[in-house]
Design a protein around this motif. Structure first.
Motif, PDB file in Angstrom:
ATOM      1  N   GLU A   1       1.036  -1.205   0.200  1.00 27.45           N
ATOM      2  CA  GLU A   1       0.314   0.065  -0.386  1.00 27.45           C
ATOM      3  C   GLU A   1       0.803   1.315  -0.137  1.00 27.45           C
ATOM      4  O   GLU A   1       0.649   2.363  -0.369  1.00 27.45           O
ATOM      5  CB  GLU A   1      -0.707  -0.149   1.083  1.00 27.45           C
ATOM      6  N   ASN A   2       2.403   1.545   0.240  1.00 27.64           N
ATOM      7  CA  ASN A   2       3.099   2.795   0.436  1.00 27.64           C
ATOM      8  C   ASN A   2       3.437   1.995  -1.027  1.00 27.64           C
ATOM      9  O   ASN A   2       4.555   1.110  -1.438  1.00 27.64           O
ATOM     10  CB  ASN A   2       4.297   1.946   0.911  1.00 27.64           C
ATOM     11  N   PHE A   3       3.187   2.973  -1.917  1.00 28.38           N
ATOM     12  CA  PHE A   3       3.258   3.915  -3.198  1.00 28.38           C
ATOM     13  C   PHE A   3       4.794   3.821  -3.561  1.00 28.38           C
ATOM     14  O   PHE A   3       5.968   3.311  -4.325  1.00 28.38           O
ATOM     15  CB  PHE A   3       2.559   4.249  -3.351  1.00 28.38           C
TER      16      PHE A   3
ATOM     17  N   THR B   1       7.296   0.725  -5.966  1.00 30.41           N
ATOM     18  CA  THR B   1       7.557   1.649  -6.571  1.00 30.41           C
ATOM     19  C   THR B   1       9.166   1.093  -7.189  1.00 30.41           C
ATOM     20  O   THR B   1       9.492   0.729  -8.397  1.00 30.41           O
ATOM     21  CB  THR B   1       7.333   2.820  -6.848  1.00 30.41           C
ATOM     22  N   ALA B   2       9.943   1.516  -5.897  1.00 34.70           N
ATOM     23  CA  ALA B   2      11.847   0.996  -5.327  1.00 34.70           C
ATOM     24  C   ALA B   2      11.319  -0.746  -5.951  1.00 34.70           C
ATOM     25  O   ALA B   2      12.652  -0.943  -6.247  1.00 34.70           O
ATOM     26  CB  ALA B   2      12.608   1.586  -4.002  1.00 34.70           C
ATOM     27  N   ALA B   3      11.096  -1.169  -5.161  1.00 36.01           N
ATOM     28  CA  ALA B   3      10.278  -2.942  -4.969  1.00 36.01           C
ATOM     29  C   ALA B   3      10.107  -3.198  -6.575  1.00 36.01           C
ATOM     30  O   ALA B   3      11.219  -4.619  -7.049  1.00 36.01           O
ATOM     31  CB  ALA B   3       9.091  -3.550  -4.447  1.00 36.01           C
TER      32      ALA B   3
ATOM     33  N   GLN C   1       2.855  -6.547 -11.861  1.00 37.29           N
ATOM     34  CA  GLN C   1       3.665  -5.288 -11.947  1.00 37.29           C
ATOM     35  C   GLN C   1       2.601  -3.802 -12.602  1.00 37.29           C
ATOM     36  O   GLN C   1       2.612  -2.762 -11.479  1.00 37.29           O
ATOM     37  CB  GLN C   1       4.598  -5.300 -13.129  1.00 37.29           C
ATOM     38  N   GLN C   2       1.569  -4.535 -14.344  1.00 34.02           N
ATOM     39  CA  GLN C   2       1.324  -3.232 -13.993  1.00 34.02           C
ATOM     40  C   GLN C   2      -0.281  -3.099 -13.213  1.00 34.02           C
ATOM     41  O   GLN C   2      -0.796  -2.500 -13.264  1.00 34.02           O
ATOM     42  CB  GLN C   2      -0.128  -3.565 -15.780  1.00 34.02           C
ATOM     43  N   TYR C   3      -0.590  -4.262 -12.364  1.00 32.33           N
ATOM     44  CA  TYR C   3      -2.072  -4.302 -11.113  1.00 32.33           C
ATOM     45  C   TYR C   3      -0.863  -2.724  -9.934  1.00 32.33           C
ATOM     46  O   TYR C   3      -2.321  -2.117 -10.316  1.00 32.33           O
ATOM     47  CB  TYR C   3      -1.615  -5.305 -10.026  1.00 32.33           C
ATOM     48  N   PHE C   4       0.260  -3.054 -10.385  1.00 33.31           N
ATOM     49  CA  PHE C   4       0.848  -2.243  -9.036  1.00 33.31           C
ATOM     50  C   PHE C   4       0.194  -0.529  -9.641  1.00 33.31           C
ATOM     51  O   PHE C   4      -0.327   0.436  -8.694  1.00 33.31           O
ATOM     52  CB  PHE C   4       1.913  -2.931  -9.073  1.00 33.31           C
ATOM     53  N   TYR C   5       0.848  -0.262 -10.981  1.00 33.72           N
ATOM     54  CA  TYR C   5       0.718   0.998 -11.079  1.00 33.72           C
ATOM     55  C   TYR C   5      -0.428   1.115 -11.489  1.00 33.72           C
ATOM     56  O   TYR C   5      -0.529   3.112 -11.760  1.00 33.72           O
ATOM     57  CB  TYR C   5       2.107   0.138 -12.373  1.00 33.72           C
ATOM     58  N   ASN C   6      -1.512   0.774 -12.023  1.00 28.96           N
ATOM     59  CA  ASN C   6      -2.862   0.563 -12.124  1.00 28.96           C
ATOM     60  C   ASN C   6      -3.259   1.207 -10.817  1.00 28.96           C
ATOM     61  O   ASN C   6      -3.855   2.654 -10.871  1.00 28.96           O
ATOM     62  CB  ASN C   6      -3.172  -0.197 -13.003  1.00 28.96           C
TER      63      ASN C   6
END
Length: 392
Positions: A256-258, A262-264, A293-298
Protein backbone atom coordinates in the motif's frame (compact mmCIF):
# COMPACT_ATOMS: atom_id res chain seq x y z
CA UNK A 1 4.84 -46.25 -99.95
CA UNK A 2 6.19 -47.91 -103.12
CA UNK A 3 9.59 -46.66 -104.32
CA UNK A 4 10.53 -46.80 -108.03
CA UNK A 5 13.84 -46.06 -109.66
CA UNK A 6 12.17 -45.24 -112.98
CA UNK A 7 8.78 -43.98 -114.01
CA UNK A 8 6.35 -46.70 -115.10
CA UNK A 9 5.50 -46.52 -118.83
CA UNK A 10 2.42 -48.72 -118.69
CA UNK A 11 3.40 -49.82 -122.29
CA UNK A 12 1.39 -46.90 -123.58
CA UNK A 13 3.05 -44.68 -126.18
CA UNK A 14 0.05 -42.34 -125.94
CA UNK A 15 0.58 -41.74 -122.23
CA UNK A 16 0.97 -38.12 -121.07
CA UNK A 17 3.59 -37.34 -118.41
CA UNK A 18 3.40 -33.97 -116.57
CA UNK A 19 5.52 -32.52 -113.82
CA UNK A 20 4.47 -29.83 -111.33
CA UNK A 21 5.38 -28.80 -107.81
CA UNK A 22 3.63 -30.49 -104.90
CA UNK A 23 1.82 -27.85 -102.83
CA UNK A 24 3.01 -29.20 -99.48
CA UNK A 25 6.40 -30.86 -99.96
CA UNK A 26 7.41 -28.63 -102.88
CA UNK A 27 8.90 -31.76 -104.45
CA UNK A 28 8.34 -32.49 -108.16
CA UNK A 29 4.97 -34.19 -108.52
CA UNK A 30 4.86 -36.46 -111.55
CA UNK A 31 1.48 -37.32 -113.05
CA UNK A 32 1.03 -39.98 -115.75
CA UNK A 33 -2.27 -40.37 -117.58
CA UNK A 34 -2.34 -43.62 -119.54
CA UNK A 35 -4.52 -46.43 -120.92
CA UNK A 36 -7.14 -44.43 -122.78
CA UNK A 37 -9.05 -46.66 -125.29
CA UNK A 38 -11.44 -45.89 -128.09
CA UNK A 39 -14.59 -47.87 -128.89
CA UNK A 40 -12.54 -50.41 -130.72
CA UNK A 41 -10.17 -50.89 -127.80
CA UNK A 42 -7.31 -49.13 -129.50
CA UNK A 43 -4.86 -46.95 -127.54
CA UNK A 44 -5.56 -43.25 -127.90
CA UNK A 45 -4.41 -40.05 -126.23
CA UNK A 46 -5.90 -39.43 -122.76
CA UNK A 47 -6.99 -36.08 -124.15
CA UNK A 48 -9.39 -37.88 -126.48
CA UNK A 49 -11.04 -40.15 -123.92
CA UNK A 50 -11.63 -39.95 -120.19
CA UNK A 51 -11.34 -43.67 -119.49
CA UNK A 52 -7.66 -43.36 -118.77
CA UNK A 53 -5.78 -44.31 -115.63
CA UNK A 54 -3.81 -41.90 -113.45
CA UNK A 55 -0.54 -42.53 -111.66
CA UNK A 56 1.12 -39.90 -109.43
CA UNK A 57 4.42 -39.95 -107.63
CA UNK A 58 6.84 -37.66 -105.83
CA UNK A 59 10.36 -37.33 -107.14
CA UNK A 60 12.77 -37.30 -104.20
CA UNK A 61 16.52 -37.81 -104.66
CA UNK A 62 16.19 -39.58 -108.02
CA UNK A 63 13.54 -41.98 -106.82
CA UNK A 64 9.81 -41.93 -107.40
CA UNK A 65 7.39 -42.54 -104.55
CA UNK A 66 3.93 -43.60 -105.56
CA UNK A 67 1.17 -41.67 -103.79
CA UNK A 68 -1.80 -42.19 -106.12
CA UNK A 69 -2.86 -44.78 -108.69
CA UNK A 70 -6.23 -45.14 -110.37
CA UNK A 71 -6.35 -47.92 -112.93
CA UNK A 72 -7.59 -47.32 -116.43
CA UNK A 73 -11.11 -48.48 -117.32
CA UNK A 74 -9.82 -51.49 -119.21
CA UNK A 75 -7.95 -52.49 -116.00
CA UNK A 76 -11.06 -52.18 -113.87
CA UNK A 77 -10.96 -48.44 -113.05
CA UNK A 78 -10.48 -48.89 -109.30
CA UNK A 79 -8.27 -46.72 -107.11
CA UNK A 80 -5.49 -48.89 -105.73
CA UNK A 81 -3.38 -46.20 -104.07
CA UNK A 82 -4.67 -42.91 -102.61
CA UNK A 83 -2.22 -41.40 -100.13
CA UNK A 84 -2.02 -37.78 -101.26
CA UNK A 85 -4.08 -36.28 -98.43
CA UNK A 86 -2.52 -38.59 -95.87
CA UNK A 87 0.99 -37.62 -96.94
CA UNK A 88 0.13 -33.93 -96.93
CA UNK A 89 -1.41 -34.18 -93.47
CA UNK A 90 1.62 -36.10 -92.27
CA UNK A 91 4.09 -33.53 -93.65
CA UNK A 92 2.07 -30.58 -92.30
CA UNK A 93 2.00 -32.18 -88.86
CA UNK A 94 5.76 -32.72 -88.95
CA UNK A 95 6.30 -29.08 -89.95
CA UNK A 96 4.16 -28.00 -87.01
CA UNK A 97 6.37 -30.11 -84.74
CA UNK A 98 9.44 -28.43 -86.25
CA UNK A 99 8.02 -25.02 -85.38
CA UNK A 100 7.26 -26.11 -81.82
CA UNK A 101 10.73 -27.57 -81.48
CA UNK A 102 12.25 -24.27 -82.62
CA UNK A 103 10.12 -22.27 -80.16
CA UNK A 104 11.10 -24.50 -77.24
CA UNK A 105 14.84 -24.49 -77.94
CA UNK A 106 15.58 -21.17 -76.20
CA UNK A 107 13.59 -21.95 -73.04
CA UNK A 108 15.39 -22.13 -69.71
CA UNK A 109 12.48 -23.79 -67.93
CA UNK A 110 14.53 -26.94 -68.07
CA UNK A 111 12.26 -29.56 -66.56
CA UNK A 112 9.11 -28.25 -68.16
CA UNK A 113 10.74 -27.94 -71.58
CA UNK A 114 12.35 -31.40 -71.42
CA UNK A 115 8.90 -32.82 -70.73
CA UNK A 116 7.49 -30.84 -73.65
CA UNK A 117 10.20 -32.24 -75.96
CA UNK A 118 9.36 -35.77 -74.83
CA UNK A 119 5.75 -35.17 -75.80
CA UNK A 120 6.86 -33.77 -79.20
CA UNK A 121 9.02 -36.83 -79.77
CA UNK A 122 6.11 -39.12 -78.92
CA UNK A 123 3.97 -37.23 -81.46
CA UNK A 124 6.72 -37.53 -84.07
CA UNK A 125 7.09 -41.29 -83.54
CA UNK A 126 3.34 -41.76 -83.79
CA UNK A 127 3.34 -40.39 -87.35
CA UNK A 128 3.61 -42.86 -90.22
CA UNK A 129 7.02 -43.06 -91.86
CA UNK A 130 6.81 -43.09 -95.65
CA UNK A 131 10.60 -43.48 -95.98
CA UNK A 132 10.79 -40.30 -98.04
CA UNK A 133 14.23 -38.66 -97.99
CA UNK A 134 12.26 -35.42 -97.60
CA UNK A 135 11.04 -36.69 -94.24
CA UNK A 136 14.64 -37.14 -93.14
CA UNK A 137 15.28 -33.46 -93.93
CA UNK A 138 12.28 -32.47 -91.83
CA UNK A 139 13.62 -34.69 -89.05
CA UNK A 140 16.89 -32.80 -89.15
CA UNK A 141 15.03 -29.49 -88.87
CA UNK A 142 13.06 -30.97 -85.97
CA UNK A 143 16.05 -32.43 -84.17
CA UNK A 144 18.52 -29.52 -84.50
CA UNK A 145 16.69 -27.14 -82.09
CA UNK A 146 16.08 -30.04 -79.74
CA UNK A 147 19.80 -30.85 -79.76
CA UNK A 148 20.54 -27.19 -79.02
CA UNK A 149 18.21 -27.33 -76.03
CA UNK A 150 19.69 -30.54 -74.65
CA UNK A 151 23.20 -29.20 -75.13
CA UNK A 152 22.19 -26.12 -73.14
CA UNK A 153 20.50 -28.37 -70.59
CA UNK A 154 23.67 -30.41 -70.21
CA UNK A 155 25.69 -27.22 -69.75
CA UNK A 156 23.20 -26.05 -67.16
CA UNK A 157 23.46 -29.41 -65.40
CA UNK A 158 27.23 -28.93 -65.20
CA UNK A 159 26.80 -25.42 -63.82
CA UNK A 160 24.25 -26.56 -61.25
CA UNK A 161 26.46 -29.49 -60.31
CA UNK A 162 29.37 -27.12 -59.66
CA UNK A 163 27.11 -24.82 -57.63
CA UNK A 164 25.77 -27.68 -55.52
CA UNK A 165 29.25 -29.10 -54.95
CA UNK A 166 30.23 -25.65 -53.69
CA UNK A 167 27.19 -25.61 -51.36
CA UNK A 168 28.12 -29.06 -50.03
CA UNK A 169 31.64 -27.81 -49.26
CA UNK A 170 30.29 -24.71 -47.50
CA UNK A 171 27.85 -26.78 -45.44
CA UNK A 172 30.67 -29.11 -44.39
CA UNK A 173 32.82 -26.11 -43.42
CA UNK A 174 30.08 -24.89 -41.07
CA UNK A 175 30.91 -27.78 -38.72
CA UNK A 176 34.09 -25.91 -37.79
CA UNK A 177 32.29 -22.64 -37.01
CA UNK A 178 32.74 -21.21 -33.52
CA UNK A 179 29.65 -19.00 -33.67
CA UNK A 180 26.88 -21.56 -34.14
CA UNK A 181 24.08 -19.00 -34.01
CA UNK A 182 25.63 -17.07 -36.88
CA UNK A 183 26.39 -20.34 -38.69
CA UNK A 184 22.76 -21.45 -38.28
CA UNK A 185 21.58 -18.54 -40.40
CA UNK A 186 24.33 -19.31 -42.89
CA UNK A 187 23.14 -22.95 -43.12
CA UNK A 188 19.58 -21.75 -43.72
CA UNK A 189 20.85 -19.45 -46.45
CA UNK A 190 22.68 -22.40 -48.04
CA UNK A 191 19.48 -24.47 -47.93
CA UNK A 192 17.63 -21.65 -49.68
CA UNK A 193 20.37 -21.44 -52.33
CA UNK A 194 20.12 -25.20 -52.81
CA UNK A 195 16.39 -24.96 -53.56
CA UNK A 196 17.00 -22.14 -56.01
CA UNK A 197 19.99 -23.79 -57.73
CA UNK A 198 17.95 -25.97 -60.07
CA UNK A 199 18.66 -29.53 -61.23
CA UNK A 200 21.93 -31.15 -62.19
CA UNK A 201 20.14 -34.30 -63.37
CA UNK A 202 18.27 -36.80 -61.23
CA UNK A 203 21.14 -39.11 -60.29
CA UNK A 204 23.59 -36.27 -59.69
CA UNK A 205 21.00 -34.40 -57.62
CA UNK A 206 20.39 -37.46 -55.46
CA UNK A 207 24.08 -38.01 -54.78
CA UNK A 208 24.82 -34.34 -54.02
CA UNK A 209 21.69 -33.95 -51.90
CA UNK A 210 22.78 -36.92 -49.77
CA UNK A 211 26.11 -35.22 -49.05
CA UNK A 212 24.50 -31.82 -48.45
CA UNK A 213 21.85 -33.21 -46.12
CA UNK A 214 24.43 -35.18 -44.14
CA UNK A 215 26.49 -32.00 -43.64
CA UNK A 216 23.42 -30.04 -42.51
CA UNK A 217 22.27 -32.81 -40.17
CA UNK A 218 25.73 -33.08 -38.66
CA UNK A 219 25.77 -29.32 -38.03
CA UNK A 220 22.38 -29.29 -36.30
CA UNK A 221 23.31 -32.38 -34.27
CA UNK A 222 26.41 -30.54 -33.06
CA UNK A 223 24.38 -27.43 -32.29
CA UNK A 224 21.78 -29.46 -30.36
CA UNK A 225 24.51 -31.18 -28.36
CA UNK A 226 26.12 -27.84 -27.49
CA UNK A 227 22.70 -26.42 -26.66
CA UNK A 228 22.01 -29.32 -24.30
CA UNK A 229 25.39 -28.82 -22.60
CA UNK A 230 25.44 -25.03 -22.26
CA UNK A 231 22.29 -23.20 -23.35
CA UNK A 232 19.72 -25.47 -21.70
CA UNK A 233 21.26 -25.27 -18.21
CA UNK A 234 21.45 -21.47 -18.53
CA UNK A 235 17.81 -21.33 -19.57
CA UNK A 236 16.79 -23.54 -16.65
CA UNK A 237 18.68 -21.25 -14.27
CA UNK A 238 17.04 -18.17 -15.78
CA UNK A 239 13.64 -19.86 -15.49
CA UNK A 240 14.15 -20.53 -11.79
CA UNK A 241 15.22 -16.92 -11.20
CA UNK A 242 12.24 -15.51 -13.04
CA UNK A 243 9.79 -17.81 -11.28
CA UNK A 244 11.14 -16.41 -7.98
CA UNK A 245 10.81 -12.86 -9.29
CA UNK A 246 7.17 -13.53 -10.18
CA UNK A 247 6.53 -14.52 -6.55
CA UNK A 248 8.24 -11.35 -5.33
CA UNK A 249 6.15 -9.32 -7.80
CA UNK A 250 2.98 -10.73 -6.22
CA UNK A 251 4.11 -9.43 -2.83
CA UNK A 252 5.20 -6.05 -4.20
CA UNK A 253 1.92 -5.58 -6.06
CA UNK A 254 0.00 -5.70 -2.77
CA UNK A 255 2.06 -3.00 -1.03
CA UNK A 256 0.00 0.00 0.00
CA UNK A 257 3.05 2.21 0.35
CA UNK A 258 3.50 3.32 -3.24
CA UNK A 259 7.00 4.62 -2.68
CA UNK A 260 8.12 1.24 -1.38
CA UNK A 261 6.22 -0.56 -4.16
CA UNK A 262 7.77 1.60 -6.88
CA UNK A 263 11.27 0.98 -5.53
CA UNK A 264 10.54 -2.73 -5.28
CA UNK A 265 9.41 -3.02 -8.88
CA UNK A 266 12.35 -0.96 -10.10
CA UNK A 267 14.67 -3.43 -8.40
CA UNK A 268 12.67 -6.45 -9.66
CA UNK A 269 12.80 -5.14 -13.22
CA UNK A 270 16.58 -4.73 -13.11
CA UNK A 271 16.97 -8.28 -11.77
CA UNK A 272 14.58 -9.58 -14.43
CA UNK A 273 16.77 -8.17 -17.21
CA UNK A 274 19.84 -9.70 -15.61
CA UNK A 275 18.24 -13.14 -15.22
CA UNK A 276 18.65 -14.09 -18.88
CA UNK A 277 16.50 -15.97 -21.36
CA UNK A 278 14.26 -18.70 -19.93
CA UNK A 279 13.61 -20.57 -23.17
CA UNK A 280 10.11 -21.53 -24.25
CA UNK A 281 8.68 -20.39 -20.87
CA UNK A 282 10.20 -16.91 -21.09
CA UNK A 283 7.15 -15.15 -22.57
CA UNK A 284 4.75 -16.91 -20.21
CA UNK A 285 6.82 -15.86 -17.18
CA UNK A 286 7.04 -12.30 -18.43
CA UNK A 287 3.28 -12.13 -18.90
CA UNK A 288 2.77 -13.27 -15.29
CA UNK A 289 5.37 -10.85 -13.94
CA UNK A 290 4.06 -7.93 -15.96
CA UNK A 291 0.46 -8.64 -14.90
CA UNK A 292 1.39 -8.02 -11.26
CA UNK A 293 3.55 -5.04 -12.18
CA UNK A 294 0.74 -3.42 -14.15
CA UNK A 295 -1.70 -4.13 -11.34
CA UNK A 296 0.51 -2.18 -8.95
CA UNK A 297 1.08 0.76 -11.29
CA UNK A 298 -2.60 0.93 -12.21
CA UNK A 299 -3.49 0.99 -8.53
CA UNK A 300 -0.89 3.70 -7.93
CA UNK A 301 -2.17 5.72 -10.88
CA UNK A 302 -5.78 5.46 -9.69
CA UNK A 303 -4.75 6.68 -6.24
CA UNK A 304 -2.87 9.70 -7.55
CA UNK A 305 -5.54 10.43 -10.12
CA UNK A 306 -8.03 10.72 -7.27
CA UNK A 307 -5.68 12.98 -5.31
CA UNK A 308 -5.12 15.14 -8.38
CA UNK A 309 -8.86 15.42 -8.90
CA UNK A 310 -9.25 16.62 -5.31
CA UNK A 311 -6.37 19.07 -5.73
CA UNK A 312 -7.96 20.38 -8.94
CA UNK A 313 -11.29 20.82 -7.20
CA UNK A 314 -9.62 22.71 -4.33
CA UNK A 315 -7.74 24.82 -6.85
CA UNK A 316 -10.92 25.81 -8.66
CA UNK A 317 -12.64 26.61 -5.34
CA UNK A 318 -9.76 28.81 -4.17
CA UNK A 319 -9.49 30.44 -7.56
CA UNK A 320 -13.17 31.31 -7.30
CA UNK A 321 -12.54 32.94 -3.90
CA UNK A 322 -9.69 34.99 -5.36
CA UNK A 323 -11.95 36.11 -8.22
CA UNK A 324 -14.75 36.99 -5.78
CA UNK A 325 -12.39 38.99 -3.55
CA UNK A 326 -11.07 40.83 -6.62
CA UNK A 327 -14.65 41.62 -7.66
CA UNK A 328 -15.49 43.03 -4.18
CA UNK A 329 -12.35 45.19 -4.27
CA UNK A 330 -13.13 46.49 -7.76
CA UNK A 331 -16.69 47.44 -6.79
CA UNK A 332 -15.60 49.06 -3.51
CA UNK A 333 -13.00 51.16 -5.29
CA UNK A 334 -15.49 52.12 -7.94
CA UNK A 335 -18.32 53.35 -5.65
CA UNK A 336 -16.16 54.10 -2.55
CA UNK A 337 -18.36 51.83 -0.52
CA UNK A 338 -16.47 49.67 1.96
CA UNK A 339 -19.61 48.56 3.69
CA UNK A 340 -19.92 46.18 6.58
CA UNK A 341 -21.34 43.51 4.28
CA UNK A 342 -18.43 43.75 1.89
CA UNK A 343 -15.85 43.83 4.61
CA UNK A 344 -17.46 40.93 6.43
CA UNK A 345 -17.52 38.89 3.17
CA UNK A 346 -13.83 39.53 2.67
CA UNK A 347 -13.18 38.15 6.13
CA UNK A 348 -15.34 35.11 5.39
CA UNK A 349 -13.41 34.49 2.18
CA UNK A 350 -10.22 34.32 4.23
CA UNK A 351 -11.81 31.78 6.56
CA UNK A 352 -13.25 29.68 3.70
CA UNK A 353 -9.83 29.54 2.08
CA UNK A 354 -8.47 27.75 5.16
CA UNK A 355 -11.26 25.15 5.15
CA UNK A 356 -11.00 24.11 1.48
CA UNK A 357 -7.84 22.06 1.63
CA UNK A 358 -4.62 21.87 -0.38
CA UNK A 359 -4.58 22.67 -4.12
CA UNK A 360 -0.97 21.88 -4.92
CA UNK A 361 1.91 23.78 -3.46
CA UNK A 362 3.10 25.97 -6.33
CA UNK A 363 -0.23 26.96 -7.81
CA UNK A 364 -1.77 27.40 -4.32
CA UNK A 365 1.04 29.78 -3.38
CA UNK A 366 0.38 31.77 -6.56
CA UNK A 367 -3.33 32.02 -5.73
CA UNK A 368 -2.62 32.90 -2.10
CA UNK A 369 -0.26 35.65 -3.21
CA UNK A 370 -3.00 37.12 -5.41
CA UNK A 371 -5.57 36.83 -2.62
CA UNK A 372 -3.28 38.55 -0.09
CA UNK A 373 -2.66 41.39 -2.55
CA UNK A 374 -6.41 41.88 -2.95
CA UNK A 375 -7.09 41.57 0.78
CA UNK A 376 -4.26 43.89 1.78
CA UNK A 377 -5.36 46.56 -0.69
CA UNK A 378 -8.99 46.26 0.33
CA UNK A 379 -8.37 46.65 4.06
CA UNK A 380 -5.73 49.31 3.53
CA UNK A 381 -8.16 51.45 1.52
CA UNK A 382 -10.99 50.55 3.89
CA UNK A 383 -9.01 51.83 6.88
CA UNK A 384 -8.16 55.05 5.07
CA UNK A 385 -11.78 55.44 3.98
CA UNK A 386 -13.16 54.98 7.48
CA UNK A 387 -10.47 57.19 9.00
CA UNK A 388 -11.24 60.03 6.65
CA UNK A 389 -14.92 59.46 7.17
CA UNK A 390 -14.55 59.66 10.98
CA UNK A 391 -12.45 62.81 10.69
CA UNK A 392 -15.00 64.31 8.40
Amino acid sequence: MKKLRELPDFRDPEAIVEEKEDSVTHLPLIEIRYGARDEDGQQVSPEAKDNYGVWMGLLDENNYYEIYHKRASYEGGEIVVDEIEEVHTNINKRNELVNKSTELSSSTSWGETAHAYKELMDEWKALRNYNLPYQQKIWEFFKAPMDDFYNALEENHENVKAKKEELVAKAQAMLESENLDQATQAIKDLQKEWKEAGSAGHETDEALWKNFREACDAFFDKKHELWAQTVLPAQEEAKAKKEALVEEAIQAANLENFKEGTAAFKSLMARWKEAGYAGKDDQKLWDEFNTHQQYFYNKKKAYYDQINQELDAHYEAKKALVNEAKSILDKAEYDHDFSYERTNRMKEINKEWKTIGAAGREREQALWHKLREVMDRYFEIAREYHLLRNIG
